[in-house]
Scaffold this motif. Structure first.
Motif, PDB file in Angstrom:
ATOM      1  N   GLU A 161       0.951  -1.134  -0.139  1.00  0.00           N
ATOM      2  CA  GLU A 161      -0.027  -0.119  -0.139  1.00  0.00           C
ATOM      3  C   GLU A 161       0.937   1.183   0.031  1.00  0.00           C
ATOM      4  OE1 GLU A 161      -2.215  -3.389   1.425  1.00  0.00           O
ATOM      5  OE2 GLU A 161      -0.320  -2.610   1.930  1.00  0.00           O
ATOM      6  N   MET A 162       2.136   1.200  -0.214  1.00  0.00           N
ATOM      7  CA  MET A 162       2.922   2.381  -0.015  1.00  0.00           C
ATOM      8  C   MET A 162       2.643   3.346  -1.230  1.00  0.00           C
ATOM      9  SD  MET A 162       5.425   2.135   2.221  1.00  0.00           S
ATOM     10  CE  MET A 162       7.034   2.706   1.701  1.00  0.00           C
ATOM     11  N   THR A 163       2.794   4.705  -1.035  1.00  0.00           N
ATOM     12  CA  THR A 163       2.856   5.738  -1.871  1.00  0.00           C
ATOM     13  C   THR A 163       4.145   6.270  -2.051  1.00  0.00           C
ATOM     14  OG1 THR A 163       2.219   7.403  -0.363  1.00  0.00           O
ATOM     15  CG2 THR A 163       0.449   5.922  -1.344  1.00  0.00           C
ATOM     16  N   ASP A 164       4.382   7.094  -2.913  1.00  0.00           N
ATOM     17  CA  ASP A 164       5.296   7.913  -3.255  1.00  0.00           C
ATOM     18  C   ASP A 164       5.668   8.816  -1.858  1.00  0.00           C
ATOM     19  OD1 ASP A 164       5.590   7.102  -5.795  1.00  0.00           O
ATOM     20  OD2 ASP A 164       4.910   9.065  -6.714  1.00  0.00           O
ATOM     21  N   ASP A 165       4.828   9.237  -1.309  1.00  0.00           N
ATOM     22  CA  ASP A 165       5.086   9.861   0.101  1.00  0.00           C
ATOM     23  C   ASP A 165       5.742   8.924   1.054  1.00  0.00           C
ATOM     24  OD1 ASP A 165       4.518  12.252  -0.998  1.00  0.00           O
ATOM     25  OD2 ASP A 165       2.347  12.207  -0.077  1.00  0.00           O
ATOM     26  N   ASP A 166       5.194   7.998   1.080  1.00  0.00           N
ATOM     27  CA  ASP A 166       5.754   6.745   2.095  1.00  0.00           C
ATOM     28  C   ASP A 166       7.307   6.536   1.751  1.00  0.00           C
ATOM     29  OD1 ASP A 166       3.224   6.741   3.477  1.00  0.00           O
ATOM     30  OD2 ASP A 166       2.380   5.243   2.040  1.00  0.00           O
ATOM     31  N   VAL A 167       7.508   6.244   0.623  1.00  0.00           N
ATOM     32  CA  VAL A 167       8.660   6.265   0.080  1.00  0.00           C
ATOM     33  C   VAL A 167       9.796   7.159   0.512  1.00  0.00           C
ATOM     34  CG1 VAL A 167      10.355   5.595  -1.804  1.00  0.00           C
ATOM     35  CG2 VAL A 167       7.996   4.627  -1.646  1.00  0.00           C
ATOM     36  N   ALA A 168       9.358   8.202   0.094  1.00  0.00           N
ATOM     37  CA  ALA A 168      10.233   9.676   0.812  1.00  0.00           C
ATOM     38  C   ALA A 168      10.423   9.559   2.128  1.00  0.00           C
ATOM     39  CB  ALA A 168       9.323  11.053   0.358  1.00  0.00           C
ATOM     40  N   VAL A 169       9.424   9.019   3.178  1.00  0.00           N
ATOM     41  CA  VAL A 169       9.440   8.993   4.527  1.00  0.00           C
ATOM     42  C   VAL A 169      10.734   8.071   4.834  1.00  0.00           C
ATOM     43  CG1 VAL A 169       8.602   8.040   6.528  1.00  0.00           C
ATOM     44  CG2 VAL A 169       7.349   9.531   5.234  1.00  0.00           C
ATOM     45  N   VAL A 170      10.673   6.880   4.117  1.00  0.00           N
ATOM     46  CA  VAL A 170      11.636   5.726   4.430  1.00  0.00           C
ATOM     47  C   VAL A 170      13.023   6.332   3.976  1.00  0.00           C
ATOM     48  CG1 VAL A 170      12.555   3.587   3.430  1.00  0.00           C
ATOM     49  CG2 VAL A 170      10.074   3.791   3.806  1.00  0.00           C
ATOM     50  N   CYS A 171      13.298   6.938   2.840  1.00  0.00           N
ATOM     51  CA  CYS A 171      14.610   7.391   2.510  1.00  0.00           C
ATOM     52  C   CYS A 171      15.053   8.544   3.255  1.00  0.00           C
ATOM     53  CB  CYS A 171      14.399   8.110   0.956  1.00  0.00           C
ATOM     54  SG  CYS A 171      14.087   6.707  -0.151  1.00  0.00           S
TER      55      CYS A 171
END
Length: 315
Positions: free
Chosen positions: A75-85
């Motif tokens: 269910e990840m979004t681009d914003d979630d990936v940005a949080v991870v990075c």
């Protein structure tokens, strides 16, 4: 008693706890919180989509300063990936599989993970070749790229990956836009594993990439339009090959099975073609290291296939 355990033994104990149980236990005191999360190097969140709610992902990642491997929920979004990075810059392996809401924009952020060695994006359908180009800053670190089922990834992506100095494993299974023109960019990369099953690659592409990557130990060509010529090239150049998949390669004949029988290091073989016969399968009894085999063909009775399998396994 638990608090007095050595760090390594403590981590073995808490490895059996669920994510929720770890969160509860870490609330006991600051010492427990540090010990509970401080040694965590791997987090698997694929079945925990709730972690994306109420801004829970960032606090969790910040609790794990030693984290190196992260498997994200689909269910990840681009914003979630940005949080991870941002919260886990030391990642070495990142899995964002089946993430239909992730686009090329997310790969810009992933490119900032300068220690990243493995990236798994299988079935993240909105990732394109243009997005793979954003990963160029990782050319000195990335070893493994998994793009299987990414329908919008094609030859341009492989052109980018061909410049990655440490690349060892590439998976573009079912990327139908990948052709011979794309795999030529992988020539001389020093690959050890390659999956181009279900692509548009033919004999020409297979022969080029195989002859220039002699360290390949895993080669998966399921459904590719290849003939005996490709198999002869494989047998001639890949002296360390352990796993070979030629399932549903209808252009193969018994001559391919005879060539395969010369690959002494082969341990796993899957192959099927309507032209296979019992005479062809008899060659496979020479493979003394074979541990798993599946060979099928319209001219190959089930009993003959089973006999060939048993003979190869015993030898």
């Amino acid at each position: 008693v638990l608090s007095a355990l050595p760090a390594e033994l403590f981590q073995r104990v808490v490895a059996h706890l669920s994510l929720h149980e770890k969160s509860v236990a870490s609330a006991v005191c600051s010492r427990w919180r540090h010990r509970m999360w401080g040694g965590v190097r791997r987090l698997t969140l694929r079945r925990v989509p709730s972690i994306l709610e109420h801004n829970c992902l960032r606090p969790l990642l910040l609790r794990c300063p030693d984290l190196t491997t992260l498997e994200c929920p689909p269910e990840m979004t681009d914003d979630d990936v940005a949080v991870v990075c941002e919260a886990a810059p030391g990642l070495r392996s990142l899995g964002v599989r089946r993430a239909k809401s992730v686009t090329d924009a997310a790969l810009r952020g992933i490119a900032a993970l300068r220690e990243l060695e493995e990236l798994h994006l299988s079935a993240s359908w909105n990732v394109t070749s243009h997005g793979i180009a954003h990963l160029h800053p990782l050319r000195a670190s990335l070893r493994c790229v998994e793009l299987r089922g990414c329908d919008l990834v094609g030859d341009a992506a492989l052109e980018v990956l061909g410049a990655f100095a440490r690349l060892e494993r590439v998976d573009v299974r079912d990327c139908v836009l990948v052709t011979d023109s794309g795999v030529k960019h992988l020539c001389g990369c020093g690959l050890t594993a390659l999956d181009i099953s279900g692509t548009s690659v033919t004999d020409f592409g297979v022969r080029r990439v195989v002859s220039s990557n002699p360290l390949l130990h895993t080669l998966l060509l399921w459904g590719c339009k290849v003939t005996d010529a490709s198999v002869h090239t494989i047998a001639r150049h890949l002296r360390r090959l352990a796993v070979l998949d030629l399932y549903e390669c209808s252009g193969l004949s018994d001559a391919a099975l005879e060539a395969i029988a010369s690959i002494a290091t082969l341990r796993v073989l899957h192959a099927s073609s309507p032209a296979f016969t019992p005479d062809g399968t008899r060659h496979l009894s020479r493979l003394s290291m074979l541990r798993e085999i599946s060979v099928h063909g319209c001219n190959l009775p089930a009993r003959a296939a089973a006999a060939a399998s048993c003979a190869a396994a015993r030898s």
